[in-house]
Write an enzyme that holds these catalytic residues in place. Structure first.
Site, mmCIF file in Angstrom:
data_model
loop_
_atom_site.group_PDB
_atom_site.id
_atom_site.type_symbol
_atom_site.label_atom_id
_atom_site.label_comp_id
_atom_site.label_asym_id
_atom_site.label_seq_id
_atom_site.Cartn_x
_atom_site.Cartn_y
_atom_site.Cartn_z
ATOM 1 C CB CYS A 153 -6.777 -4.304 -0.254
ATOM 2 S SG CYS A 153 -7.511 -2.858 -1.436
ATOM 3 C CG ASN A 206 -11.617 -0.903 -0.821
ATOM 4 O OD1 ASN A 206 -10.824 -0.820 0.122
ATOM 5 N ND2 ASN A 206 -11.499 -1.498 -1.808
ATOM 6 C CG HIS A 215 -10.506 -5.904 1.452
ATOM 7 N ND1 HIS A 215 -10.124 -4.877 2.214
ATOM 8 C CD2 HIS A 215 -10.451 -5.803 0.447
ATOM 9 C CE1 HIS A 215 -10.186 -3.701 1.182
ATOM 10 N NE2 HIS A 215 -10.315 -4.207 0.015
#
Ligand code: COA
Length: 321
Positions: A112, A278, A248
């Protein structure tokens, strides 16, 4: 001399999976997913779309918005943990489709944090004078490594792509960027298959993401708070001077907990999790694009970007657009 983000482009696959769709697949509920994660829906690539396709669409949009000739691009870096194939890398695939030759093109495998890692490296290339126009991408098809029968993970992950064009500038720019990692946490979020130690096997779910969600949650909140505080302090800023916080997009409760610890009002936080889920390395450029396109983020604003991902890896960037 600074490097500066000239434009952001993004792309989401057309195929949307809602929480109600997931209720039909696993033992979950829209209410549980919304309250525990903040997610309402996510985009999932169709079977013909791979990560490079999403990356390319986002790159084309960033190129168009920057008003540059693609031939100006002299560096391509892609953050992704779901490359199309083991090799060649996704950067090379984009390079070919854009009709470019000879410039370096590579991928960064930092889960990520992939976009922030790629941004950090491209920033250094620009500051050293080695690049005059860099294409920085975060793109993922996490759906391909998600076990759609595992309610612990399938409600979270999604697909998408985001891209930025970076150029040298006399005015700021990227004010600061910092990346880090701690491999001691590698067993909290991982995919057991690879091309070397364990080839993929359809039989034993080893090509899917495995996660100890609540442990990831706790480490994420602490680390995200500390790197944000560090970035703000080291630049002699205060939370009041940050116009926008673009974290994020992993879980709304992680975002809220970090914002609360920083005393950052949620009104200054760009949240796209509800619509995007996500999307790993794509989540920050996707969120930036939403904030810019809907007019909240304006030229001259000071923005704090922040990522956390498997590894664990993390990164921050402070920038002015
Ligand atoms: N629907 C319904 N129940 C679910 C569920 C789902 N989709 N997923 C898990 N549960 C259940 C669990 O089985 C558990 O049940 P039990 O108490 O009977 O054992 C219960 O909900 C609580 O599980 P827990 O894991 O403690 O929940 P949580 O509040 O920590 O939320 C996550 C789970 C995964 C949403 C949360 O931990 C999280 O988001 N962690 C971070 C993950 C992340 O961001 N990863 C990417 C990092 S970049």
């Amino acid at each position: 001399m600074y490097s500066r983000i000239e434009s952001i482009g993004s792309f989401l696959p057309e195929n949307i999976i809602t929480n109600q769709d997931l209720e039909k697949r696993v033992d979950t509920s829209d209410e549980w997913i919304r309250t525990r994660t903040g997610i309402k829906q996510r985009s999932i690539a169709n079977e013909n779309q791979a990560t490079s396709d999403l990356a390319l669409e986002a790159s084309r949009e960033a190129i168009k918005k920057a008003g540059i000739n693609p031939k100006e691009i002299d560096l391509i870096i892609v953050g992704t943990c779901t490359p199309d194939v083991a090799t060649p890398n996704v950067g090379v695939m984009i390079q070919k489709e854009l009709g470019l030759k000879n410039c370096p093109a590579f991928s960064i495998e930092a889960a990520c944090s992939g976009f922030i890692y790629a941004l950090n490296i491209a920033n250094k290339f620009i500051l050293s004078g080695e690049s005059k126009c860099a294409l920085v991408v975060g793109a993922e098809t996490l759906s391909r490594i998600t076990d759609w029968n595992d309610r612990n993970t399938c409600v979270l992950f999604a697909d998408g792509g985001g891209a930025a064009i970076l150029k040298p500038s006399e005015t700021p720019g990227i004010l600061y960027s910092d990346i880090g990692a701690d491999g001691a946490y590698s067993d909290l979020l991982y995919v057991p298959y690879g091309t070397s130690r364990r080839p993929p096997s359809e039989k034993d779910n080893n090509h899917f993401l495995h996660m100890k969600g609540n442990e990831v949650f706790k480490v994420a909140v602490k680390k995200l708070e500390s790197i944000a505080v560090n970035a703000i302090k080291r630049n002699n800023l205060s939370v009041e001077k940050i116009d926008w916080f673009v974290p994020h997009q992993a879980n709304i409760r992680i975002i809220q907990a970090v914002a609360r610890r920083l005393k950052m009002p949620m009104e200054k936080v760009i949240v796209t999790l509800d619509q995007h889920g996500n999307t790993s390395a794509a989540s920050i450029p996707l969120a930036l694009d939403v904030g810019i396109t809907d007019g909240r983020i304006k030229k001259g604003d000071t923005i704090l970007l922040q990522s956390f991902g498997a590894g664990f890896t993390w990164g921050t960037a402070l920038l002015r657009l």
